[in-house]
Enzyme design. Structure first.
Site, mmCIF file in Angstrom:
data_model
loop_
_atom_site.group_PDB
_atom_site.id
_atom_site.type_symbol
_atom_site.label_atom_id
_atom_site.label_comp_id
_atom_site.label_asym_id
_atom_site.label_seq_id
_atom_site.Cartn_x
_atom_site.Cartn_y
_atom_site.Cartn_z
ATOM 1 C CG ASP A 50 9.236 11.237 -94.595
ATOM 2 O OD1 ASP A 50 9.342 12.218 -95.344
ATOM 3 O OD2 ASP A 50 9.721 11.198 -93.447
ATOM 4 C CG ASP A 78 16.814 4.853 -92.388
ATOM 5 O OD1 ASP A 78 17.456 5.588 -93.182
ATOM 6 O OD2 ASP A 78 17.228 4.570 -91.252
ATOM 7 C CB VAL A 79 17.209 6.614 -98.121
ATOM 8 C CG1 VAL A 79 15.818 6.900 -98.665
ATOM 9 C CG2 VAL A 79 17.798 7.821 -97.403
ATOM 10 C CG ASN A 105 12.572 15.532 -101.551
ATOM 11 O OD1 ASN A 105 13.066 16.577 -101.952
ATOM 12 N ND2 ASN A 105 11.856 15.462 -100.427
ATOM 13 C CE1 TYR A 171 21.270 19.100 -97.651
ATOM 14 C CE2 TYR A 171 21.725 21.314 -98.447
ATOM 15 C CZ TYR A 171 20.878 20.223 -98.364
ATOM 16 O OH TYR A 171 19.658 20.240 -98.995
ATOM 17 C CE LYS A 175 20.689 18.085 -101.041
ATOM 18 N NZ LYS A 175 19.596 17.192 -101.481
ATOM 19 C CB ALA A 204 11.847 25.211 -101.559
#
Length: 263
Positions: A50, A78-79, A105, A171, A175, A204
Protein backbone atom coordinates in the site's frame (compact mmCIF):
# COMPACT_ATOMS: atom_id res chain seq x y z
CA UNK A 1 -37.41 -3.10 -2.32
CA UNK A 2 -36.51 -6.38 -0.63
CA UNK A 3 -33.24 -6.46 1.27
CA UNK A 4 -31.63 -9.90 1.20
CA UNK A 5 -29.90 -10.98 4.40
CA UNK A 6 -26.13 -11.00 4.41
CA UNK A 7 -24.53 -14.40 3.80
CA UNK A 8 -22.47 -16.34 6.29
CA UNK A 9 -18.72 -15.83 6.16
CA UNK A 10 -17.40 -19.13 4.82
CA UNK A 11 -14.23 -20.67 6.30
CA UNK A 12 -11.18 -21.26 4.12
CA UNK A 13 -10.86 -24.48 2.13
CA UNK A 14 -7.13 -24.47 1.31
CA UNK A 15 -7.72 -23.35 -2.28
CA UNK A 16 -4.43 -21.40 -2.41
CA UNK A 17 -2.26 -23.57 -0.21
CA UNK A 18 1.43 -23.17 -0.97
CA UNK A 19 1.02 -20.23 -3.31
CA UNK A 20 2.58 -16.78 -3.02
CA UNK A 21 0.41 -13.75 -3.71
CA UNK A 22 0.95 -10.00 -4.00
CA UNK A 23 -2.01 -7.74 -3.21
CA UNK A 24 -1.78 -3.99 -3.80
CA UNK A 25 -3.75 -1.35 -1.88
CA UNK A 26 -4.20 -3.89 0.90
CA UNK A 27 -3.80 -1.82 4.06
CA UNK A 28 -6.98 -2.61 5.92
CA UNK A 29 -10.70 -2.32 5.51
CA UNK A 30 -11.39 -2.39 1.77
CA UNK A 31 -11.31 -5.03 -0.95
CA UNK A 32 -7.53 -5.32 -0.90
CA UNK A 33 -7.36 -5.95 2.82
CA UNK A 34 -10.23 -8.43 2.65
CA UNK A 35 -8.49 -10.23 -0.22
CA UNK A 36 -5.22 -10.51 1.66
CA UNK A 37 -7.03 -12.00 4.65
CA UNK A 38 -9.02 -14.39 2.47
CA UNK A 39 -5.84 -15.55 0.70
CA UNK A 40 -4.22 -16.30 4.05
CA UNK A 41 -7.31 -18.21 5.14
CA UNK A 42 -6.99 -20.23 1.94
CA UNK A 43 -3.37 -21.15 2.73
CA UNK A 44 -1.36 -18.64 0.68
CA UNK A 45 1.70 -16.65 1.62
CA UNK A 46 0.90 -12.98 1.05
CA UNK A 47 2.91 -9.84 0.37
CA UNK A 48 0.64 -6.90 1.17
CA UNK A 49 1.39 -3.50 -0.25
CA UNK A 50 0.00 0.00 0.00
CA UNK A 51 1.14 3.59 -0.42
CA UNK A 52 -0.06 4.39 3.12
CA UNK A 53 2.87 3.20 5.23
CA UNK A 54 1.38 3.48 8.72
CA UNK A 55 -1.83 1.61 7.90
CA UNK A 56 0.16 -1.00 6.01
CA UNK A 57 2.43 -1.74 8.96
CA UNK A 58 -0.53 -1.93 11.30
CA UNK A 59 -2.31 -4.39 9.03
CA UNK A 60 0.82 -6.45 8.55
CA UNK A 61 1.13 -6.81 12.32
CA UNK A 62 -2.54 -7.77 12.61
CA UNK A 63 -2.31 -10.43 9.93
CA UNK A 64 1.01 -11.78 11.18
CA UNK A 65 -0.48 -12.14 14.63
CA UNK A 66 -3.32 -14.26 13.24
CA UNK A 67 -1.55 -16.26 10.53
CA UNK A 68 2.13 -16.18 11.47
CA UNK A 69 4.93 -13.81 10.48
CA UNK A 70 6.40 -16.33 8.02
CA UNK A 71 3.32 -16.08 5.82
CA UNK A 72 2.88 -12.30 5.78
CA UNK A 73 5.23 -9.68 4.35
CA UNK A 74 4.55 -6.00 3.75
CA UNK A 75 6.25 -3.49 1.49
CA UNK A 76 5.08 0.07 0.79
CA UNK A 77 4.60 0.74 -2.90
CA UNK A 78 3.40 3.68 -4.95
CA UNK A 79 2.18 2.06 -8.16
CA UNK A 80 2.93 5.26 -10.09
CA UNK A 81 6.66 4.69 -9.43
CA UNK A 82 8.20 2.03 -11.68
CA UNK A 83 11.17 1.41 -9.39
CA UNK A 84 8.87 0.74 -6.43
CA UNK A 85 6.75 -1.63 -8.53
CA UNK A 86 9.81 -3.62 -9.56
CA UNK A 87 11.01 -3.77 -5.97
CA UNK A 88 7.61 -5.06 -4.85
CA UNK A 89 7.65 -8.08 -7.13
CA UNK A 90 11.34 -8.78 -6.64
CA UNK A 91 10.66 -8.85 -2.90
CA UNK A 92 7.87 -11.40 -3.32
CA UNK A 93 10.23 -13.77 -5.10
CA UNK A 94 13.11 -13.09 -2.70
CA UNK A 95 11.04 -13.53 0.48
CA UNK A 96 8.79 -16.39 -0.61
CA UNK A 97 10.69 -18.04 -3.45
CA UNK A 98 8.08 -17.59 -6.18
CA UNK A 99 5.19 -15.51 -7.48
CA UNK A 100 1.90 -17.26 -8.20
CA UNK A 101 -0.91 -14.71 -7.86
CA UNK A 102 -1.15 -10.94 -8.23
CA UNK A 103 -4.17 -8.85 -7.31
CA UNK A 104 -4.02 -5.35 -8.75
CA UNK A 105 -6.35 -3.52 -6.42
CA UNK A 106 -4.75 -0.06 -6.32
CA UNK A 107 -7.04 2.65 -7.62
CA UNK A 108 -7.94 6.26 -7.05
CA UNK A 109 -11.36 7.85 -7.39
CA UNK A 110 -12.89 11.24 -6.84
CA UNK A 111 -15.85 13.24 -8.08
CA UNK A 112 -15.52 16.09 -10.53
CA UNK A 113 -17.57 17.19 -13.51
CA UNK A 114 -15.67 17.47 -16.77
CA UNK A 115 -16.12 21.21 -17.13
CA UNK A 116 -14.39 21.67 -13.78
CA UNK A 117 -11.88 18.81 -13.94
CA UNK A 118 -8.22 19.77 -14.17
CA UNK A 119 -5.56 17.93 -16.14
CA UNK A 120 -3.97 17.03 -12.81
CA UNK A 121 -7.16 15.41 -11.51
CA UNK A 122 -7.64 13.45 -14.71
CA UNK A 123 -4.00 12.41 -14.91
CA UNK A 124 -3.69 11.37 -11.28
CA UNK A 125 -6.70 9.04 -11.40
CA UNK A 126 -5.52 7.48 -14.67
CA UNK A 127 -1.95 7.11 -13.43
CA UNK A 128 -2.87 5.25 -10.26
CA UNK A 129 -5.85 3.25 -11.52
CA UNK A 130 -4.93 2.32 -15.08
CA UNK A 131 -1.20 2.96 -15.44
CA UNK A 132 -0.54 1.42 -12.02
CA UNK A 133 -2.38 -1.74 -13.06
CA UNK A 134 -0.35 -1.78 -16.27
CA UNK A 135 2.96 -1.41 -14.42
CA UNK A 136 2.15 -4.17 -11.95
CA UNK A 137 0.80 -6.49 -14.65
CA UNK A 138 3.90 -6.00 -16.76
CA UNK A 139 6.25 -6.63 -13.83
CA UNK A 140 4.35 -9.75 -12.79
CA UNK A 141 4.17 -11.19 -16.31
CA UNK A 142 7.91 -10.76 -16.80
CA UNK A 143 8.64 -12.76 -13.65
CA UNK A 144 6.00 -15.40 -14.37
CA UNK A 145 7.26 -15.87 -17.92
CA UNK A 146 10.81 -16.28 -16.68
CA UNK A 147 9.76 -18.72 -13.95
CA UNK A 148 7.80 -20.89 -16.35
CA UNK A 149 5.28 -22.24 -13.85
CA UNK A 150 2.36 -20.05 -14.88
CA UNK A 151 0.35 -17.87 -12.58
CA UNK A 152 -2.74 -15.75 -12.14
CA UNK A 153 -3.39 -12.01 -12.27
CA UNK A 154 -6.67 -10.53 -11.06
CA UNK A 155 -7.39 -6.86 -11.70
CA UNK A 156 -9.97 -4.77 -9.89
CA UNK A 157 -12.23 -2.98 -12.36
CA UNK A 158 -15.64 -1.41 -11.60
CA UNK A 159 -19.18 -1.32 -12.94
CA UNK A 160 -18.56 2.31 -13.90
CA UNK A 161 -16.29 0.92 -16.60
CA UNK A 162 -19.54 -0.26 -18.21
CA UNK A 163 -22.11 2.33 -17.19
CA UNK A 164 -22.12 6.11 -16.99
CA UNK A 165 -22.07 8.09 -13.75
CA UNK A 166 -21.91 11.87 -13.53
CA UNK A 167 -18.70 13.18 -12.03
CA UNK A 168 -16.82 9.94 -12.69
CA UNK A 169 -15.43 10.40 -16.21
CA UNK A 170 -11.80 9.98 -15.11
CA UNK A 171 -12.50 6.95 -12.94
CA UNK A 172 -14.83 5.33 -15.48
CA UNK A 173 -12.28 5.83 -18.26
CA UNK A 174 -9.57 4.29 -16.08
CA UNK A 175 -11.68 1.27 -15.13
CA UNK A 176 -12.81 0.70 -18.72
CA UNK A 177 -9.12 0.77 -19.57
CA UNK A 178 -8.43 -1.85 -16.90
CA UNK A 179 -11.04 -4.09 -18.53
CA UNK A 180 -9.43 -3.70 -21.96
CA UNK A 181 -5.95 -4.22 -20.50
CA UNK A 182 -7.17 -7.41 -18.85
CA UNK A 183 -8.48 -8.86 -22.11
CA UNK A 184 -5.37 -8.00 -24.10
CA UNK A 185 -2.95 -9.18 -21.42
CA UNK A 186 -4.82 -12.48 -21.17
CA UNK A 187 -4.23 -13.23 -24.85
CA UNK A 188 -0.53 -12.44 -24.60
CA UNK A 189 -0.01 -14.31 -21.31
CA UNK A 190 -1.75 -17.52 -22.32
CA UNK A 191 1.32 -18.84 -24.13
CA UNK A 192 3.25 -19.03 -20.88
CA UNK A 193 0.42 -20.35 -18.76
CA UNK A 194 -0.74 -17.19 -17.02
CA UNK A 195 -4.42 -16.37 -16.64
CA UNK A 196 -5.54 -12.72 -16.42
CA UNK A 197 -9.05 -11.82 -15.29
CA UNK A 198 -10.80 -8.96 -13.51
CA UNK A 199 -13.57 -8.41 -11.02
CA UNK A 200 -16.03 -5.58 -11.47
CA UNK A 201 -17.64 -4.60 -8.15
CA UNK A 202 -20.17 -1.86 -7.61
CA UNK A 203 -20.51 -0.79 -4.00
CA UNK A 204 -18.34 -2.61 -1.46
CA UNK A 205 -18.75 -0.72 1.79
CA UNK A 206 -15.83 0.20 4.03
CA UNK A 207 -15.01 3.14 6.35
CA UNK A 208 -12.91 5.08 3.84
CA UNK A 209 -15.69 5.01 1.26
CA UNK A 210 -18.12 6.48 3.78
CA UNK A 211 -15.73 9.39 4.34
CA UNK A 212 -15.41 10.32 0.66
CA UNK A 213 -18.96 9.60 -0.60
CA UNK A 214 -22.15 11.49 0.18
CA UNK A 215 -24.96 9.63 1.96
CA UNK A 216 -27.26 10.46 -0.95
CA UNK A 217 -24.96 8.78 -3.48
CA UNK A 218 -24.46 5.74 -1.27
CA UNK A 219 -28.22 5.39 -0.94
CA UNK A 220 -28.68 5.72 -4.71
CA UNK A 221 -26.00 3.12 -5.49
CA UNK A 222 -27.37 0.71 -2.90
CA UNK A 223 -30.88 1.01 -4.36
CA UNK A 224 -29.59 -0.08 -7.77
CA UNK A 225 -28.48 -3.46 -6.46
CA UNK A 226 -30.73 -6.51 -6.84
CA UNK A 227 -30.10 -7.59 -3.24
CA UNK A 228 -31.04 -4.13 -1.94
CA UNK A 229 -27.77 -3.79 -0.04
CA UNK A 230 -24.11 -3.03 -0.62
CA UNK A 231 -21.52 -5.78 -0.84
CA UNK A 232 -19.14 -6.58 1.97
CA UNK A 233 -15.49 -6.34 0.80
CA UNK A 234 -15.02 -10.02 1.62
CA UNK A 235 -17.79 -10.92 -0.83
CA UNK A 236 -15.70 -9.41 -3.61
CA UNK A 237 -12.62 -11.13 -2.16
CA UNK A 238 -14.41 -14.47 -2.42
CA UNK A 239 -14.71 -14.02 -6.19
CA UNK A 240 -11.05 -13.04 -6.37
CA UNK A 241 -10.16 -16.26 -4.53
CA UNK A 242 -12.14 -18.22 -7.12
CA UNK A 243 -10.29 -16.50 -9.97
CA UNK A 244 -6.94 -17.11 -8.27
CA UNK A 245 -7.65 -20.78 -7.61
CA UNK A 246 -7.60 -23.87 -9.75
CA UNK A 247 -11.39 -23.80 -9.91
CA UNK A 248 -11.11 -21.19 -12.70
CA UNK A 249 -8.35 -22.97 -14.64
CA UNK A 250 -9.98 -22.38 -18.06
CA UNK A 251 -11.10 -18.80 -17.40
CA UNK A 252 -9.03 -15.96 -18.81
CA UNK A 253 -9.64 -12.55 -20.33
CA UNK A 254 -12.94 -12.19 -18.47
CA UNK A 255 -14.39 -9.38 -16.37
CA UNK A 256 -16.61 -10.90 -13.68
CA UNK A 257 -19.33 -8.60 -12.38
CA UNK A 258 -19.73 -8.72 -8.58
CA UNK A 259 -22.93 -6.75 -8.87
CA UNK A 260 -26.29 -6.90 -10.60
CA UNK A 261 -25.35 -3.90 -12.74
CA UNK A 262 -23.64 -5.55 -15.69
CA UNK A 263 -25.13 -3.85 -18.77
Amino acid sequence: MTVVERPVYEPGHGLLRGRTAVVTAAAGAGIGGATARRFLEEGARVLVSDAHVRRLKEYEAELAGEFGASRVTALPCDVTDESQVRALFDTAVHEHGRLDVVVNNAGLGGTSHLVEMSDEQWGRVLDVTLNGTFRCTRAALRLMREDGRGGVIVNNASVVGWRAQAGQAHYAAAKAGVMALTRCAALEAAEFGVRVNAVSPSLAMHPHLVKVTTPELLEELTAREAFGRYAEPWEVANVIVFLASGYSSYLTGEVVSVSSQHP
